[in-house]
Design a protein around this motif. Structure first.
Motif, PDB file in Angstrom:
ATOM      1  N   GLN A  60     -15.279  -0.493  -2.846  1.00  0.00           N
ATOM      2  CA  GLN A  60     -15.688  -0.327  -2.595  1.00  0.00           C
ATOM      3  C   GLN A  60     -16.734   0.540  -3.216  1.00  0.00           C
ATOM      4  O   GLN A  60     -18.006   1.383  -2.995  1.00  0.00           O
ATOM      5  N   GLY A  61     -15.963   1.648  -3.970  1.00  0.00           N
ATOM      6  CA  GLY A  61     -16.627   2.976  -4.834  1.00  0.00           C
ATOM      7  C   GLY A  61     -18.159   2.563  -5.534  1.00  0.00           C
ATOM      8  O   GLY A  61     -19.060   2.873  -6.303  1.00  0.00           O
ATOM      9  N   GLU A 110      -9.133  -1.991  -4.020  1.00  0.00           N
ATOM     10  CA  GLU A 110     -10.596  -2.189  -2.670  1.00  0.00           C
ATOM     11  C   GLU A 110     -10.815  -0.961  -2.795  1.00  0.00           C
ATOM     12  O   GLU A 110     -12.326  -1.172  -2.822  1.00  0.00           O
ATOM     13  N   GLY A 111     -10.539   0.255  -3.117  1.00  0.00           N
ATOM     14  CA  GLY A 111     -11.202   1.872  -3.500  1.00  0.00           C
ATOM     15  C   GLY A 111     -12.194   1.431  -4.329  1.00  0.00           C
ATOM     16  O   GLY A 111     -13.453   1.538  -4.685  1.00  0.00           O
ATOM     17  N   GLN A 112     -11.859   0.399  -5.861  1.00  0.00           N
ATOM     18  CA  GLN A 112     -12.663   0.261  -6.485  1.00  0.00           C
ATOM     19  C   GLN A 112     -13.873  -0.661  -6.746  1.00  0.00           C
ATOM     20  O   GLN A 112     -14.953  -0.338  -6.151  1.00  0.00           O
ATOM     21  N   GLY A 143      -8.490   6.460 -10.724  1.00  0.00           N
ATOM     22  CA  GLY A 143      -8.317   5.977  -9.412  1.00  0.00           C
ATOM     23  C   GLY A 143      -7.373   5.005  -8.863  1.00  0.00           C
ATOM     24  O   GLY A 143      -7.359   4.437  -8.138  1.00  0.00           O
ATOM     25  N   GLY A 199      -4.744  -1.447  -1.629  1.00  0.00           N
ATOM     26  CA  GLY A 199      -5.480  -0.202  -1.527  1.00  0.00           C
ATOM     27  C   GLY A 199      -6.453   0.524  -2.104  1.00  0.00           C
ATOM     28  O   GLY A 199      -7.859   0.834  -2.131  1.00  0.00           O
ATOM     29  N   TYR A 200      -5.916   0.827  -3.757  1.00  0.00           N
ATOM     30  CA  TYR A 200      -6.585   0.895  -4.756  1.00  0.00           C
ATOM     31  C   TYR A 200      -7.099   0.069  -5.777  1.00  0.00           C
ATOM     32  O   TYR A 200      -8.458   0.442  -5.829  1.00  0.00           O
ATOM     33  N   MET A 214     -19.690   0.736   5.994  1.00  0.00           N
ATOM     34  CA  MET A 214     -17.869   0.228   5.714  1.00  0.00           C
ATOM     35  C   MET A 214     -18.409  -0.539   5.183  1.00  0.00           C
ATOM     36  O   MET A 214     -19.181  -1.134   4.768  1.00  0.00           O
ATOM     37  N   ILE A 215     -17.850  -0.780   4.145  1.00  0.00           N
ATOM     38  CA  ILE A 215     -18.011  -1.749   2.385  1.00  0.00           C
ATOM     39  C   ILE A 215     -16.696  -3.271   2.999  1.00  0.00           C
ATOM     40  O   ILE A 215     -15.387  -2.558   2.551  1.00  0.00           O
ATOM     41  N   ASP A 216     -16.584  -3.897   3.015  1.00  0.00           N
ATOM     42  CA  ASP A 216     -15.516  -4.986   2.811  1.00  0.00           C
ATOM     43  C   ASP A 216     -15.250  -5.871   1.771  1.00  0.00           C
ATOM     44  O   ASP A 216     -16.543  -5.990   1.210  1.00  0.00           O
ATOM     45  N   ARG A 250       0.761  -1.559   0.197  1.00  0.00           N
ATOM     46  CA  ARG A 250      -0.011  -0.089  -0.103  1.00  0.00           C
ATOM     47  C   ARG A 250       0.659   1.375   0.174  1.00  0.00           C
ATOM     48  O   ARG A 250       1.212   2.098   1.033  1.00  0.00           O
ATOM     49  N   ALA A 284     -20.924   1.248  -3.658  1.00  0.00           N
ATOM     50  CA  ALA A 284     -21.527   2.639  -3.389  1.00  0.00           C
ATOM     51  C   ALA A 284     -22.504   3.129  -4.238  1.00  0.00           C
ATOM     52  O   ALA A 284     -23.259   2.998  -4.555  1.00  0.00           O
ATOM     53  N   GLN A 285     -21.907   3.056  -5.645  1.00  0.00           N
ATOM     54  CA  GLN A 285     -22.813   3.733  -6.559  1.00  0.00           C
ATOM     55  C   GLN A 285     -24.442   2.411  -7.224  1.00  0.00           C
ATOM     56  O   GLN A 285     -24.982   3.389  -7.338  1.00  0.00           O
ATOM     57  N   HIS A 320      -2.197  -2.862  -5.958  1.00  0.00           N
ATOM     58  CA  HIS A 320      -2.076  -1.938  -4.699  1.00  0.00           C
ATOM     59  C   HIS A 320      -2.957  -2.062  -4.100  1.00  0.00           C
ATOM     60  O   HIS A 320      -4.237  -1.916  -4.679  1.00  0.00           O
TER      61      HIS A 320
END
Lengths: 757, 158
Positions: A649-650, A645-647, A481, A642-643, A690-692, A13, A653-654, A640
């Protein structure tokens, strides 16, 4: 495949190369750039959903002090309909030239009809009001059912379906086996019809550009998009300026999700800049973004699934009608091609219909079409599993596609990770946990799976070693992203140096080789392939340089931990030569060290995900809240985490927004009634848990680092997972999105109906 | 129309600028003051990308007239770091990948800083409700909330 193992940076990360600029406010997004002499451009848009343009009088606007140029469709290069398609990627320039500026007809409220450049934004807006457009208002249709009626107003007379003018612009099918025979074998058959509303990509940064055209035609574009090469090519096509005269510089991009894969402003600003001789800046308002860009399709889908008592699916039939908006091109391929793909179904027919209506032309949105199809299929899967009294994940496992399964859209799957995602979901702490007490509010749990094709395609990279022995990587894909972080990890890993010594920049069109869009979940797959190959070339050069210095054979030199070493004592006894030392010696030892690679990358395997969602429903207010969410995905290899997971989670959310709140609402006059963030309700921080994430890593064997695309799959299963959870909570099925409070109440207050459609 | 002369303090520095009476604070920041860290996402106070503080109160700069900044203390994202020293929130956002495209990041950081000044020990729910005025379309908010909570914990420990 020879994956780097015991890695130092891949999988770490690390801090992204562009992060510091973004946390300090320094990063330059498109609207942040200004230029001496700059003037402002504004667009006049049609107030009507459908109107013939009989004439445009711009004379009053041109006389307004401060106005420097006015353009209309006659300034845009025309691509006549009858001369056939002129394709740029998946976009037909015949539609594009009419989408950026209405030609003979305005086809949606918000359709540009003229553009003005003036010394201030206020004067440009004032001038737009002085343009007189003679409209013949025509009947219109917005919804699919209206647009496909036999007597519906036809948007494009040239478009024929079954030999007659029609708003159905295309049909495709994927077929396998014989569904009639298949359904005969079924013990149970469930058929349902679903509708979804158009939803906007909702990037926070509105479209913006700044364009300068010199008298010799040399054009510089600063704009935010998902592809500077797409901007260059489309602007060239629509203005007649050669691509070689256009330098498209990618500004930082404030979100895209597919919505910034086409141009809206750039051709207009270029023509205004050319006419006025001044640099022109154009920035959309949020209202313009909502009325005239994106969204993705609304839809009407019918899905029929037949299964035997022991839980095997024997046949399936899907029909997906998707709104294209004003011009052909809805993502029927994603809906028809992805929705059944997680399953091994012997008899399958999946059909897509592309339907034009008087809305803004749809743009790609994260796995375009696939979430729409998955919503319908995954909800029916849930019903079938329930009827069979099977756990919904067991039902999926029993029918899961795996290596060797032939997908209806063509390919025979290589090693894929779908089963692993279902198993991981099943074994997750989330799936094992009790739902807990909602204190009077019903709670429910739902699951769903999803698939997206993923893409490879054209990518270019240049890797250069600086004189002080550091590294500059240039690629051609805008970083939405965090792709720069992944590239830095890979390049540092291969060279055996600290990732902070690698600088990653996004090149403009005139400084790096052609690179296709940031889209299709392709960027890290494609760019890391060309970066890997470029870095390998550099390592080869470094070995040759060391060999020359040591006067031994290059094959007797290995590259390890950032330095050249003799492969064995037999090769000779030499002190390692580091990257810095070799860089310093470069002028005397063969010159600059750099390498570039251009490739049409291949081997992007599709991606699978399985999601688990818990909801709690306030039955008095009709509010469904997602209280726990787990997204499982086969991510290939998390370069990576972190990113990645970001994808995930994002995307989730959408999808929650799409499931519960987001929709275009139209007035009786055919206009968008909620063109702002207040009434177009995207999820805010307090709406979500939170989104696991569970990242299943099954490396892609066709990629040097095992990379698979990850950006789009996370949106695909969400709406179905939420809908299935709400069913589990309430015992009532929803067949229409969004499941917003009024709709939830409607279903709850209709106890005699099984469901609301 | 004649422009208005405004004297104010921005990120601790005395500032003067000229603006139209109808200009928003965001117009002034991004225009004459050349502080483009504050972003315009909606111009209606719904996205929070242009968040600033005015006398320590969190405000959407698109909803405030530029002339209203006369004699007030304005803080923007450009004032969050102290020279080359990042604010702990900025550092944590970097370390925890709490940003993707970066367009909401300035507003998120300014809003989070305003929260931690007011409440150094917020619960997750308090963070979520405080940041409900800042839209992010990329991250799903998970990493942002975690970064704010962790920064708060570290700042309390110091």
């Amino acid at each position: 495949m020879n994956l780097v193992t015991n890695n130092k940076w891949i999988g770490q990360r690390t801090i992204r190369p562009d992060g510091m600029d973004k946390v300090t406010g320094r990063a330059q997004f498109a609207a942040d750039t200004t230029m001496p002499g700059q003037i402002w451009g504004k667009v006049l848009r049609s107030p009507h959903p459908h109107a013939r343009i009989r004439g445009i009088d711009t004379s009053k606007a041109e006389k307004l002090p401060g106005v420097k140029a006015v353009v209309t469709s006659k300034d845009i290069v025309d691509f006549p309909i009858e001369k056939g398609a002129v394709m740029l990627g998946i976009q037909d320039m015949r539609w594009m030239c009419r989408n950026v500026m209405a030609r003979d007809k305005a086809l949606f409220p918000g359709h540009p009809v003229a553009a003005v450049a003036a010394t201030t934004e206020a004067i440009a807006a004032e001038a737009c009001k002085l343009i007189e457009v003679d409209y013949e208002v025509l009947p219109w249709s917005i919804e699919i059912d209206d647009a496909i009626k036999p007597d519906a107003p036809i948007l494009h007379e040239f478009n024929k379906f079954d030999g007659k003018p029609s708003n159905i612009a295309g049909r495709l099918e994927h077929k396998k086996g014989d569904i009639a025979e298949g359904f005969k074998k079924a013990d149970i058959v469930i058929e349902r019809t679903f509708t979804t509303r158009p939803v906007h990509q909702g990037y926070i940064e509105p479209h913006a550009c700044l364009i300068s055209v010199a008298p010799d035609g040399k054009t510089t574009i600063w704009s935010s998009s998902q592809g500077q090469f797409m901007v260059r090519a489309m602007t060239a096509y629509l203005t007649g300026i050669p691509q070689s005269d256009i330098r498209a510089i990618p500004a930082e991009i404030g979100g895209g999700f597919g919505g910034k894969t086409i141009v809206y402003l750039e051709p207009l600003a270029t023509l205004l800049a050319k006419k006025s001789g001044r640099p022109v800046k154009m920035v959309m308002t949020r209202e313009e973004v909502m009325r005239a860009t994106g969204p993705t399709s609304g839809s009407k889908s019918t899905v029929k699934i037949g299964a035997t008592k022991d839980g095997k699916i024997v046949a399936a039939h899907g029909t997906f009608y998707l709104q294209a908006g004003a011009f052909p091109g809805s993502p029927i391929r994603g809906a028809a091609g992805c929705s059944f793909t997680p399953y091994d179904i012997p008899n399958l027919l999946s059909e897509g219909f592309d339907v034009c209506s008087n809305r803004s032309k749809v743009a790609a949105y994260r796995a375009p079409g696939a979430p729409i199809g998955a919503y319908a299929v995954e909800c029916v899967m849930d019903e079938v599993a329930e009827r069979l009294k099977m756990d919904p994940l067991d039902f999926r496992l029993k029918n899961a596609a795996k290596e060797g399964t032939k997908a209806a859209h063509g390919p025979v799957f290589p090693r894929i990770g779908y089963i692993e995602t279902v198993e991981a979901a099943k074994n997750s702490p989330h799936y094992a946990a009790p739902l807990g007490d909602g204190h009077g509010r019903p709670r429910g749990r739902g699951v769903a799976s999803g698939f997206w094709f993923n893409a490879g395609g054209e990518s270019s990279a240049q890797v250069n070693i600086t004189e002080d022995g550091n590294v500059v990587v240039t690629t051609g894909h805008p970083d939405i992203g965090g792709s720069r972080a992944g590239i830095a990890n890979i390049c540092a890993e291969l060279l055996g140096i600290d990732y902070r010594r690698v600088s990653v920049i996004i090149g403009d069109t005139q400084t790096v080789g052609f690179s296709n869009l940031t889209g299709g979940s392709r960027v890290l797959f494609a760019s890391s392939m060309v970066v890997t190959q470029s870095t390998e070339k550099i390592i080869q050069t470094l070995r040759e340089r060391a060999a020359k210095i040591w006067e031994i054979d290059p094959e007797a030199v290995k590259w390890e931990n950032g330095a050249a070493h003799p492969v064995s004592p037999n090769a000779g006894q030499f002190e390692p030569l580091t990257l810095q030392e070799l860089a310093e010696k470069a002028p005397a030892m063969g010159g600059p060290i750099g390498a570039g690679v251009q490739l049409n990358t291949q081997g992007a395997d599709g991606g699978f995900g399985t999601h688990v969602c818990d909801v709690e429903v306030d039955v008095d207010l009709g509010i469904a809240r997602v209280i726990r969410y787990t997204a499982v995905q086969d991510v290939g290899r998390a370069i990576h985490p972190g990113y990645v997971e970001g994808q995930l989670q994002g995307g989730v959310a959408q999808g929650i927004g799409w499931a519960l709140n987001e929709e275009y609402i139209y007035t009786r006059e055919g206009k968008v009634d909620n063109p702002g963030f207040l009434d177009y309700r995207m999820p805010v921080c307090s709406d979500l848990p939170m989104i696991d994430c569970i990242m299943v890593e099954i490396p892609n064997p066709k990629h040097p680092q095992g990379v698979k695309g990850v950006g789009e799959v996370p949106l695909v299963p969400v709406m179905a997972a939420v809908a299935n959870a709400i069913y589990n909570a309430l015992g009532k099925r929803f067949y229409a999105l969004p499941m917003s409070p009024p709709k939830v109440l409607e279903v709850l207050e209709a106890p005699t109906r099984e469901a609301a459609e | 129309m004649a422009k208005v002369h405004v004297t104010t303090t921005i990120n601790g520095e005395p500032m003067e600028f000229l603006c139209e009476p109808s200009d928003t604070m965001l117009d002034a920041l991004r225009g004459p003051l050349a502080l483009t860290g504050s972003k315009e996402g909606c111009a209606s106070g719904d996205c929070g990308a242009c968040s600033i503080t005015v006398d320590d109160r969190l405000v959407c700069s698109c909803l405030m007239l530029a002339v209203e900044s006369q004699d007030h203390e304005i803080r923007t994202i450009e004032g969050l770091a102290n020279g080359e020293h990042l604010h702990p929130l900025q550092q944590k956002f970097l370390e925890m990948a709490a940003l993707q495209c970066g367009i909401c990041t300035s507003g998120m950081l300014v809003a989070s800083d305003a929260l931690l000044r007011k409440n150094p020990d917020p619960s997750e729910e308090e963070v979520r409700f405080w940041l409900a005025g800042n839209l992010c379309r990329c991250t799903g908010y998970d990493k942002i909330v975690r970064a704010v909570m962790e920064t708060a914990a570290e700042m309390r420990a110091q």
